[in-house]
Design an enzyme around this catalytic site. Sequence first.
Site, PDB file in Angstrom:
ATOM      1  N   HIS A  57      -8.688  34.911  40.616  1.00  0.00           N
ATOM      2  CA  HIS A  57      -9.083  33.802  39.754  1.00  0.00           C
ATOM      3  C   HIS A  57      -8.012  32.719  39.779  1.00  0.00           C
ATOM      4  CE1 HIS A  57     -10.869  31.694  36.364  1.00  0.00           C
ATOM      5  NE2 HIS A  57      -9.687  31.688  35.783  1.00  0.00           N
ATOM      6  N   TYR A 113     -10.667  44.915  39.379  1.00  0.00           N
ATOM      7  CA  TYR A 113     -12.025  44.854  38.832  1.00  0.00           C
ATOM      8  C   TYR A 113     -13.117  44.679  39.883  1.00  0.00           C
ATOM      9  CZ  TYR A 113     -10.921  39.814  39.142  1.00  0.00           C
ATOM     10  OH  TYR A 113     -10.534  38.563  39.569  1.00  0.00           O
ATOM     11  N   ARG A 160     -15.930  34.142  45.079  1.00  0.00           N
ATOM     12  CA  ARG A 160     -14.500  33.823  45.063  1.00  0.00           C
ATOM     13  C   ARG A 160     -13.764  34.886  45.874  1.00  0.00           C
ATOM     14  NH1 ARG A 160     -11.168  36.046  41.393  1.00  0.00           N
ATOM     15  NH2 ARG A 160     -12.689  36.135  39.708  1.00  0.00           N
TER      16      ARG A 160
END
Length: 389
Positions: free
Chosen positions: A287, A296, A283
């Site tokens: 998100h 992160y 990705r």
Amino acid sequence: MAKGDAARPRRASSRAGRGTTLAEPELVQLLTPEGERIEKSTGANGVEYSVDFSDEEYRGLYRDLVIVRKLDTEANALCRQGELSIWASLAGQEAAQVGAGRAMRPQDMAFPTYREHGVLYCRGIDPIMPLSLFRGVDQGGWDPNKYKFNMYTIVIGAQSLHGTGYAMGINFDGRTGSDDGEAVMAFMGDGATSQGDVHESMVYAGVFNAPIVFFVQNNQFAISEPTERQTRVPLYKRSSGYGFPGVRVDGNDVLASYAVAKQALDHARNGNGPSLVEAFTYRMGPHTTTDDPTRYRESAELEEWKAKDPILRMRAFLEKQKVGDKAFFASVDAEAHTVAMDLRDRTLAMPNPQPVSMFDNVYPNGSPLVDAQREEFSRYHASFEGSAH
């Protein structure tokens, strides 16, 4: 083992909080990141995969990839500009979705999450449809039976239950057992595989020999949790515990994604039961538009995956095979821009629904309770008429 610089599982890091390392299993690949063609590739399930496309079909897949990304980019921009309430981007996952979407036959049924914009496009649905959902104009109003594509599912993993039940119904109706049979594909991310719904779905699918393919797009992060915090084994290996085959494919390779999805669907439609496909991809963005991935994951990791970009890979292949020239690539870019601008214009032109319309279509034959709620809401809303606020 497939040749080339295949998309490899990431090593466990200090973020994982443990010293385990995920194994690096065989991965089906038919197109290297440099655009070199691999004629055949054997998966860990022992199946040999290949494709035989015409030049026009190769160009068509490239066109799909470019248009899907452009539509996604435009929807993301609309959200950032306050025109959508939220958006879940598929950037980086185009090859997995286009490959799987094009492998499906008209009679097959898809059960998506909220990120399958590429599959939706391949099923012939107007891309404006999910935008009306995320703009709050409606609840997502396409007919699942018409397009053989179920409504977007927000509840993580729930679509696997819906898909398994539908597939069991196909069996009960006797619509499998031949090349003309029906099959189901349930799409999900790696994070969904940690949900009980998915476990229960796979139990039932295995026991009832349901004609379903669980298509897992392992984009490395369940929101902010890396894969190694979710599993001690590669995701595709989980299928063996339920009694059906699993395979991992290079999800940034549209040719391999198509070949693997097609074989799994044919396996199901011929009465051979379920299977699990793990499309190993990445990705590229957040998100959703409410997420900040810089908190992160490291920028170096993102740069590493940019080199495996599915669109650049396919373009390099077309150039090497001399089946795509500058004029072709320019025409695709122009078409994608036109389609995206049309999407923007139609999104901005959507009428704002009347608040009371939220009560419409809750039940097909009406409901006294909903009628009472509508009346109460209407009185409350009318009480503000003429107010300065």
